[in-house]
Design a protein around this motif. Structure first.
Motif, short mmCIF file in Angstrom:
data_model
loop_
_atom_site.label_atom_id
_atom_site.label_comp_id
_atom_site.label_asym_id
_atom_site.label_seq_id
_atom_site.Cartn_x
_atom_site.Cartn_y
_atom_site.Cartn_z
N SER A 196 0.83 -1.20 0.00
CA SER A 196 0.00 0.00 0.00
C SER A 196 0.87 1.25 0.00
N ILE A 197 1.91 1.23 0.80
CA ILE A 197 2.82 2.39 0.88
C ILE A 197 3.53 2.60 -0.45
N HIS A 198 3.99 1.51 -1.08
CA HIS A 198 4.62 1.62 -2.39
C HIS A 198 3.68 2.31 -3.38
N SER A 199 2.44 1.86 -3.42
CA SER A 199 1.47 2.39 -4.38
C SER A 199 1.13 3.84 -4.09
N GLU A 200 0.97 4.17 -2.81
CA GLU A 200 0.59 5.53 -2.43
C GLU A 200 1.74 6.52 -2.66
N LYS A 201 2.95 6.08 -2.36
CA LYS A 201 4.11 6.95 -2.63
C LYS A 201 4.22 7.24 -4.12
N ALA A 202 3.99 6.21 -4.93
CA ALA A 202 4.07 6.38 -6.39
C ALA A 202 3.03 7.39 -6.86
N LEU A 203 1.81 7.32 -6.31
CA LEU A 203 0.77 8.27 -6.68
C LEU A 203 1.19 9.70 -6.37
N LEU A 204 1.75 9.91 -5.16
CA LEU A 204 2.18 11.25 -4.78
C LEU A 204 3.35 11.72 -5.63
N ALA A 205 4.31 10.82 -5.88
CA ALA A 205 5.47 11.19 -6.70
C ALA A 205 5.04 11.58 -8.10
N LEU A 206 4.11 10.79 -8.67
CA LEU A 206 3.62 11.09 -10.03
C LEU A 206 2.83 12.40 -10.06
N LEU A 207 2.01 12.62 -9.05
CA LEU A 207 1.23 13.84 -9.02
C LEU A 207 2.14 15.06 -8.87
N GLY A 208 3.17 14.93 -8.00
CA GLY A 208 4.12 16.02 -7.85
C GLY A 208 4.86 16.32 -9.14
N THR A 209 5.24 15.26 -9.87
CA THR A 209 5.95 15.43 -11.14
C THR A 209 5.07 16.09 -12.18
N ILE A 210 3.83 15.64 -12.29
CA ILE A 210 2.89 16.22 -13.25
C ILE A 210 2.64 17.69 -12.92
N THR A 211 2.44 17.98 -11.62
CA THR A 211 2.15 19.35 -11.20
C THR A 211 3.31 20.29 -11.49
N ASN A 212 4.54 19.77 -11.33
CA ASN A 212 5.72 20.60 -11.63
C ASN A 212 5.76 21.00 -13.10
N ILE A 213 5.23 20.14 -13.96
CA ILE A 213 5.24 20.43 -15.40
C ILE A 213 4.08 21.36 -15.77
N SER A 214 2.89 21.05 -15.23
CA SER A 214 1.69 21.79 -15.64
C SER A 214 1.52 23.11 -14.89
N GLY A 215 1.99 23.15 -13.62
CA GLY A 215 1.79 24.34 -12.80
C GLY A 215 0.37 24.48 -12.30
N VAL A 216 -0.46 23.45 -12.54
CA VAL A 216 -1.87 23.49 -12.13
C VAL A 216 -2.00 22.98 -10.70
N ILE A 217 -2.62 23.77 -9.83
CA ILE A 217 -2.78 23.38 -8.43
C ILE A 217 -3.78 22.24 -8.32
N THR A 218 -3.39 21.25 -7.53
CA THR A 218 -4.26 20.10 -7.32
C THR A 218 -5.04 20.27 -6.02
N LYS A 219 -6.34 20.09 -6.09
CA LYS A 219 -7.19 20.22 -4.91
C LYS A 219 -7.67 18.84 -4.48
N ILE A 220 -7.20 18.42 -3.32
CA ILE A 220 -7.61 17.13 -2.78
C ILE A 220 -8.83 17.35 -1.89
N LYS A 221 -9.92 16.66 -2.20
CA LYS A 221 -11.18 16.91 -1.51
C LYS A 221 -11.27 16.19 -0.17
N MET A 222 -10.42 15.16 0.02
CA MET A 222 -10.49 14.37 1.24
C MET A 222 -9.41 14.82 2.23
N GLU A 223 -9.49 14.27 3.46
CA GLU A 223 -8.49 14.54 4.50
C GLU A 223 -7.12 14.03 4.03
#
Length: 708
Positions: A642-669
């Motif tokens: 689970s940790i492997h998968s979740e870390k990968a999601l965050l790493a990928l989202l951070g990488t995508i965001t660095n390219i796009s500059g679009v702020i990501t809004k997480i609706k959950m806690e």
């Protein structure tokens, strides 16, 4: 002589895969010409012959005969001459094998003169054979070329850091701060030989570090070969083939059994130099790589302390990538203990960070490399081409492996190097070059004619995942087949081959693989010739999984009976990261793939960002669907996966965001989600009030792009 000659020629043909292109070569003419030379040349068999069998005049006399023979395989004069130049070291090793395999035929020689193979000198005989094995390593072909490492090697420069005596700050090895450290430039080989000759029992460990493709393994092989020529006893251990289950000494003895050359404990020698290559590829049961490397270094230091208690007996050199050495630098606090490999070229500003007493940095080694490359390829370059000196390419061509890969693409002429070039484009260009490889015009390699390039690359991606889920570079035929079947590629696989093992070996032979060792089950294992090929293909597989999830999710949004729902998409994500977590090296290639997508199709890129957001929101709300995995992992395994998968999601989202500059809004806690990952990574329950995590920071992940 005759048997060894034929054996060495066969080995060169096999290792250069020439038999894949020509299977109807008649050898009668070669046999006749060699026999004539053997009959007309006087050969003296004495102790000098046994010491340097490759130095006999026969090879010079037979050079044209060998060259003509190799040209029958479709090679040009330059490539065939490259093979001829490598033949002597192959001959020496074949001669040794012939002597050992058919000793009874040569017993009359053994009775007549003292040789390295006397029963009275059995240990020396084994070291002699092992030395010839190490010398042969530098004459193996580079990837699919006709030339070897020895023919194109450029002396390696490095630097060590010593604290400035005028500075009272804490010592930090390899810090880039000019106020803290003085960085001294050295010729790496000269520096290490001086250290070896000094023989200080209290200073018996050296670490060589450098980035991916900086030439660490190449240097280790060349250095081992050169130490042999200086009369040193050397043991070379690639750490991706090394298993530590119990004691380090037992692991070394188990390792040397695989090669079946040295049959006694080499650690009992009066002086021994051990070269461990690839700290970042070390595998220790149940340990994370950083922990494994840390424990390995401590074990090395402990053994060295015991063996060198009275006087110097063993000296150890370990090579590894920057990141893994940096994470263990607190264990390595002696002056000059860490040597960092320098690139082929540094600009004027970068040179200011170093003290270069011998002006080593004044030489642009790219120029020297291109001169050597031109000789072995029959080209006319006297310097690196002007197009490759500009912009981002200046940095890429400064790295030995990338410089070579760029040279391959540059010669193919498919990429426009006058424009900005993405590194992944160069790797893909090499994939195409392999697929359409030929020694005659445009003909596809006969082992892969039955599949198109899309499926060829897809199969290579799956092989890379198989390797990544293993030790990072090596995999077996059975593991590859399992991954292909689990990924639904059985139809492509069956269309490609009838005999699975032979066919898979053919596929591996068509790309940058070599046979490594034999597994515990007796099946052959294969490895990427360079780890970065596997990392690039793994990144492609990760990227294609994101695109596949996006397509399936879109289909399901439009029609509930089509595609995958979010739970099925999460399941596909888990399977990719079930064994390994994403690392910086793979993430760099993923980042390049995303940049290519951003420039090519921004709508699809934006959809990828939304897809990752949805996967994170689902994970925060419902957790990952491990209940759908059969058999379901244990609680402990489930938590790690689970940790492997979740870390990968965050790493990928951070990488995508660095390219796009679009702020990501997480609706959950989001707080507890991050806190759990931080606890697992750092092993600490203390979570700072400010949301900052070293791991994600190192992945260029910026929390400023999130609201939570």
């Amino acid at each position: 002589m005759s048997r060894a000659l034929i054996d060495s020629i066969i080995n060169i043909i096999i290792e250069n895969k020439l038999a894949n292109y020509k299977e109807d070569i008649v050898t009668e003419h070669l046999d006749n010409e060699l026999n004539k030379l053997l009959e007309t040349n006087t050969l003296i068999i004495d102790t000098d012959f046994f010491n340097q069998p490759s130095s006999i005049s026969f090879f010079e006399n037979a050079k044209s005969v060998f060259q003509e023979f190799f040209m029958l395989f479709g090679l040009n004069k330059v490539d065939s001459l490259n093979l001829v130049d490598r033949l002597p070291s192959y001959f020496t090793f074949s001669l040794v094998s012939e002597w050992r395999n058919n000793y009874k035929y040569y017993v009359i020689l053994n009775d007549s003169l003292k040789t390295p193979f006397d029963n009275a000198a059995k240990k020396e005989s084994e070291w002699y054979v092992y030395a010839k094995y190490l010398e042969k390593l530098v004459d193996l072909p580079i990837l699919t070329e006709s030339f070897s490492l020895r023919q194109i090697y450029i002396p390696t420069r490095a630097y060590y850091s010593i604290k400035n005596n005028d500075d009272t700050s804490t010592y930090e090895p390899d810090s880039t701060s000019n106020n803290t450290l003085n960085n001294y430039v050295v010729n790496l080989e000269d520096s290490l030989i001086e250290w070896i000759n000094n023989g200080d029992k209290n200073d018996s460990l050296r670490i060589i570090k450098g980035g991916p493709g900086y030439g660490k393994s190449s240097f280790i092989k060349i250095f081992a070969s050169n130490l042999i020529k200086l009369g040193k006893k050397v043991l070379l251990i690639p750490l991706h083939r090394f298993e530590i289950k119990e004691d380090l000494e037992i692991a070394i003895l188990n390792f040397i059994k695989y090669d079946k050359i040295i049959n006694y404990n080499p650690l009992n020698e009066n002086r021994l130099i051990i070269l461990f290559d690839g700290l970042d590829e070390l595998s220790m049961q149940g340990l994370h790589l950083t922990e494994a490397a840390n424990q390995f270094i401590r074990e090395i230091e402990k053994k060295l302390s015991n063996y060198n208690h009275r006087n110097i007996k063993i000296q150890v050199i370990i090579s590894g990538r920057d990141v893994i050495v940096e994470q263990n630098k607190n264990e390595l606090r002696k002056d000059c203990q860490i040597l960092t490999i320098l690139p082929f070229y540094l600009n004027r500003i970068d040179k200011l960070n170093f003290i270069d007493k011998n002006n080593l940095l004044e030489v642009d080694q790219r120029k020297v490399w291109w001169q050597k490359y031109s000789i072995v390829k029959g080209l006319i370059y006297t310097d690196i081409p002007y197009e490759l000196k500009k912009g981002e390419l200046e940095d890429l061509t400064s790295q030995p492996l990338l410089n070579y890969l760029i040279a391959l693409s540059f010669q193919r002429g498919k990429l426009d190097f006058s424009k900005s070039t993405n590194l992944n484009e160069i790797y893909y260009d090499l994939l195409e070059a392999v697929y359409y490889r030929n020694y005659a015009e445009g003909e596809i390699h006969h082992t892969i004619k039955k599949i198109d390039i899309v499926h060829f690359v897809r199969m290579l991606e799956e092989i890379a995942i198989s390797s990544w889920h293993g030790n990072g570079r090596t995999t077996s035929v059975s593991d590859i087949e399992k991954h292909l079947l689990n990924s639904g590629l059985e139809k492509i696989f069956e269309a490609f081959i009838k005999n699975s093992e032979k066919g898979m070996v053919s596929l591996l032979a068509a790309f940058y693989f070599r046979q490594a060792t034999t597994s515990n089950l007796g099946t052959p294992t294969f490895e990427f010739t360079h780890k970065s090929f596997g990392e690039y293909l793994t990144a492609r597989r990760i990227m294609n999984t994101i695109l596949q999830i996006q397509r399936k999710l879109d289909e399901n949004d439009q029609n509930f009976d089509e595609g995958w729902n979010i739970k099925q998409c999460s399941l596909a994500w888990i399977k990719l990261f079930v064994i390994k977590e994403i690392d910086l090296d793979i993430l760099r290639f993923v980042d390049n793939e995303l940049k290519l997508l951003y420039n090519k199709n921004i709508l699809t890129f934006n959809s990828c960002q939304v897809t990752i957001e949805r996967l994170i929101e689902y994970t925060l709300k419902d957790g990952l669907p491990f209940e759908n995995i059969s058999p379901r992992p244990s609680y402990f395994q489930e938590n790690i996966q689970s940790i492997h998968s979740e870390k990968a999601l965050l790493a990928l989202l951070g990488t995508i965001t660095n390219i796009s500059g679009v702020i990501t809004k997480i609706k959950m806690e989001f707080y507890n989600f991050i806190r759990r990952l931080d606890i697992t990574f750092n092993g600490s329950k203390n979570f700072p009030k400010r949301v900052y995590i070293k791991f994600y920071s190192s992945l260029k992940f910026r929390f400023g792009h999130f609201t939570h």
